[in-house]
Design an enzyme around this catalytic site. Sequence first.
Site, PDB file in Angstrom:
ATOM      1  N   HIS A   9       0.866  -1.190   0.000  1.00 56.03           N
ATOM      2  CA  HIS A   9       0.000   0.000   0.000  1.00 56.03           C
ATOM      3  C   HIS A   9       0.893   1.227   0.000  1.00 56.03           C
ATOM      4  O   HIS A   9       1.315   1.700   1.053  1.00 56.03           O
ATOM      5  CB  HIS A   9      -0.918  -0.035   1.229  1.00 56.03           C
ATOM      6  CG  HIS A   9      -1.946   1.052   1.249  1.00 56.03           C
ATOM      7  ND1 HIS A   9      -3.170   0.910   1.861  1.00 56.03           N
ATOM      8  CD2 HIS A   9      -1.944   2.314   0.732  1.00 56.03           C
ATOM      9  CE1 HIS A   9      -3.861   2.027   1.741  1.00 56.03           C
ATOM     10  NE2 HIS A   9      -3.132   2.908   1.050  1.00 56.03           N
ATOM     11  N   HIS A  11       1.448   4.836  -2.394  1.00 56.17           N
ATOM     12  CA  HIS A  11       1.119   5.714  -3.524  1.00 56.17           C
ATOM     13  C   HIS A  11       2.428   6.357  -3.985  1.00 56.17           C
ATOM     14  O   HIS A  11       3.048   7.086  -3.204  1.00 56.17           O
ATOM     15  CB  HIS A  11       0.125   6.790  -3.088  1.00 56.17           C
ATOM     16  CG  HIS A  11      -1.150   6.227  -2.542  1.00 56.17           C
ATOM     17  ND1 HIS A  11      -2.280   6.061  -3.316  1.00 56.17           N
ATOM     18  CD2 HIS A  11      -1.478   5.761  -1.308  1.00 56.17           C
ATOM     19  CE1 HIS A  11      -3.246   5.531  -2.577  1.00 56.17           C
ATOM     20  NE2 HIS A  11      -2.784   5.335  -1.352  1.00 56.17           N
ATOM     21  N   HIS A 189      -9.371   0.910  -1.701  1.00 54.06           N
ATOM     22  CA  HIS A 189      -9.400   1.525  -0.378  1.00 54.06           C
ATOM     23  C   HIS A 189     -10.841   1.435   0.138  1.00 54.06           C
ATOM     24  O   HIS A 189     -11.780   1.779  -0.595  1.00 54.06           O
ATOM     25  CB  HIS A 189      -9.028   3.011  -0.450  1.00 54.06           C
ATOM     26  CG  HIS A 189      -7.575   3.297  -0.628  1.00 54.06           C
ATOM     27  ND1 HIS A 189      -6.820   2.739  -1.614  1.00 54.06           N
ATOM     28  CD2 HIS A 189      -6.738   4.117   0.073  1.00 54.06           C
ATOM     29  CE1 HIS A 189      -5.574   3.201  -1.519  1.00 54.06           C
ATOM     30  NE2 HIS A 189      -5.492   4.041  -0.495  1.00 54.06           N
ATOM     31  N   GLU A 192     -11.315   3.409   5.467  1.00 57.38           N
ATOM     32  CA  GLU A 192     -10.295   4.320   6.011  1.00 57.38           C
ATOM     33  C   GLU A 192     -11.048   5.397   6.800  1.00 57.38           C
ATOM     34  O   GLU A 192     -10.918   5.499   8.009  1.00 57.38           O
ATOM     35  CB  GLU A 192      -9.470   4.932   4.877  1.00 57.38           C
ATOM     36  CG  GLU A 192      -8.396   5.917   5.366  1.00 57.38           C
ATOM     37  CD  GLU A 192      -7.647   6.610   4.222  1.00 57.38           C
ATOM     38  OE1 GLU A 192      -8.157   6.640   3.087  1.00 57.38           O
ATOM     39  OE2 GLU A 192      -6.547   7.145   4.496  1.00 57.38           O
ATOM     40  N   ASP A 270       1.724   3.946   2.900  1.00 58.57           N
ATOM     41  CA  ASP A 270       0.728   4.829   2.268  1.00 58.57           C
ATOM     42  C   ASP A 270       1.391   5.988   1.496  1.00 58.57           C
ATOM     43  O   ASP A 270       1.596   5.869   0.289  1.00 58.57           O
ATOM     44  CB  ASP A 270      -0.262   5.345   3.319  1.00 58.57           C
ATOM     45  CG  ASP A 270      -1.647   5.663   2.753  1.00 58.57           C
ATOM     46  OD1 ASP A 270      -1.872   5.426   1.565  1.00 58.57           O
ATOM     47  OD2 ASP A 270      -2.504   6.155   3.517  1.00 58.57           O
ATOM     48  N   ASP A 271       1.690   7.085   2.184  1.00 59.58           N
ATOM     49  CA  ASP A 271       2.311   8.266   1.549  1.00 59.58           C
ATOM     50  C   ASP A 271       3.482   8.723   2.422  1.00 59.58           C
ATOM     51  O   ASP A 271       3.386   9.728   3.137  1.00 59.58           O
ATOM     52  CB  ASP A 271       1.265   9.391   1.437  1.00 59.58           C
ATOM     53  CG  ASP A 271       0.065   8.970   0.615  1.00 59.58           C
ATOM     54  OD1 ASP A 271       0.189   8.900  -0.627  1.00 59.58           O
ATOM     55  OD2 ASP A 271      -0.989   8.672   1.216  1.00 59.58           O
TER      56      ASP A 271
HETATM   57  N1  ADE Z   1      -4.386   8.817  -2.024  1.00 59.51           N
HETATM   58  C1  ADE Z   1      -3.178   8.900  -1.479  1.00 59.51           C
HETATM   59  N2  ADE Z   1      -3.228   8.518  -0.198  1.00 59.51           N
HETATM   60  C2  ADE Z   1      -4.507   8.172   0.071  1.00 59.51           C
HETATM   61  C3  ADE Z   1      -5.192   7.682   1.209  1.00 59.51           C
HETATM   62  N3  ADE Z   1      -4.579   7.476   2.381  1.00 59.51           N
HETATM   63  N4  ADE Z   1      -6.511   7.450   1.101  1.00 59.51           N
HETATM   64  C4  ADE Z   1      -7.148   7.675  -0.043  1.00 59.51           C
HETATM   65  N5  ADE Z   1      -6.549   8.110  -1.140  1.00 59.51           N
HETATM   66  C5  ADE Z   1      -5.233   8.362  -1.097  1.00 59.51           C
HETATM   67 ZN    ZN Z   2      -3.705   4.775   0.424  1.00 60.68          ZN
END
Ligand code: ADE
Ligand code: ZN
Length: 330
Positions: A9, A11, A189, A192, A270-271
Amino acid sequence: MPLPKAELHLHIEGTLEPELAFALAARNDVPLPYADTEELRRAYLFDDLQSFLDLYYGLMAVLRTEDDFAELADAYLARAAAQGVRHAEIFFDPQAHTARGVPLDTVIDGLSRALNASQERHGVSTRLILCFLRDQSAESALATLEAAKPHLHRITAVGLDSAEVGHPPAKFREVYEMAAALGLRRVAHAGEEGPPEYIRQALDILGVERIDHGLRCVEDPELVARLVRDRVPLTLCPLSNVRLRAIDVLEAHPLPRMMEAGLLCTVNSDDPAYFGGYVDDTFHAVREALGLSEERLRELARNSFEAAFLDDDEALRQRYLAEVAAYEFA
Ligand code: ADE
Ligand code: ZN
C-alpha cells in the site's frame, strides 16, 4: 538488517519528498506556493483525508516529464530497499496527471522504466497498480481504463483511492467488471474514513482480493468474522491513520486486537513523504507504541508476502517467505 517485507500500500505520488519537489519545480519552471522545503514541511499538519489530498494533488504539479516519474519511482525504490522491502506493489493515480495535461504514456513509461530496472538496481521486485480517483465520475474511470489498454502488460491490478466518504465502491461496479474481464487483479481503499458497509461493497460488488486500510471493519463483528474466514488481506497504514486523524494516537491503533482476532494484517506506509516514515520506520513505530512481539512482527512480514500478487512467481514468494522465517532480530 531490517526485517524483509513486501510493501502493498504505497502511492508513488506520496513518496514525493520536499527536496525532490523543489528540484523538479526548478527544472520544470513550476511555481510553488512555499518559500522552501521547511515551509512546505510545516504545511504537513492535516485534519483529515481531504486536507491531505488538497496538498498532495497540488504538489503533483511539479511532475511533468517521463524522467520526473522515473526519478520519483527510483528514489522510492532505493529507500524501500534500505528499509528491507523485497517486493513493492505500487499505486499511481493516472487521472491526477492526465487532468493536468500530462499524457498517460508519459506517466506509465516513466514509472515502468524505474520499476523494470528495480530488481537489478535495488533487489526489489515490483508490480504496478492503477488507481481510479473515486471522487471523479465512473465515466472518467472507464475512460482511464480504456486509455490504459495499450499498457496492460505493465499493470497488475486496479485500485480505488482519493476522498472516500460519499463515494461508495458501488459507483465503480462497471469499471471493475471491465478490469476483471481484462485479467486484472482488484483492490480498493475501503474503511479508512468510510463505514464498514464500504468494505462489504468492495468485496461483494467490486470483487476485490485485498482491502486497502479496512480499519473500520473493527466496528462490525460479523464483517470481521467474514474477513478472517476468507483470509482477506488488509493493507493497514498506522502512521497515515494518525496523521489523517482516523485515530488519535498510535498507541490507540487497533492493530494488536485485529491480529488477535485472526485478521490477515499487513503494515504499509501509504504516503511516506507526508506521514513521517517509510515502511520499516512504521514497523519500528508500531513495535514501540503497541508493544508487538518479534513473532507478531514476523507474522506481519509473512502476511505481506502471502498477500502479494506473486502468483505468477511462486518460487520467488517462497524465497521471500524463507528469508522471513530465517530472520534474526537484533
Ligand atoms: N491517495 C493517497 N493517499 C490516500 C489515502 N490514504 N486514502 C485515499 N486516497 C489516497
Ligand atoms: Zn492509500
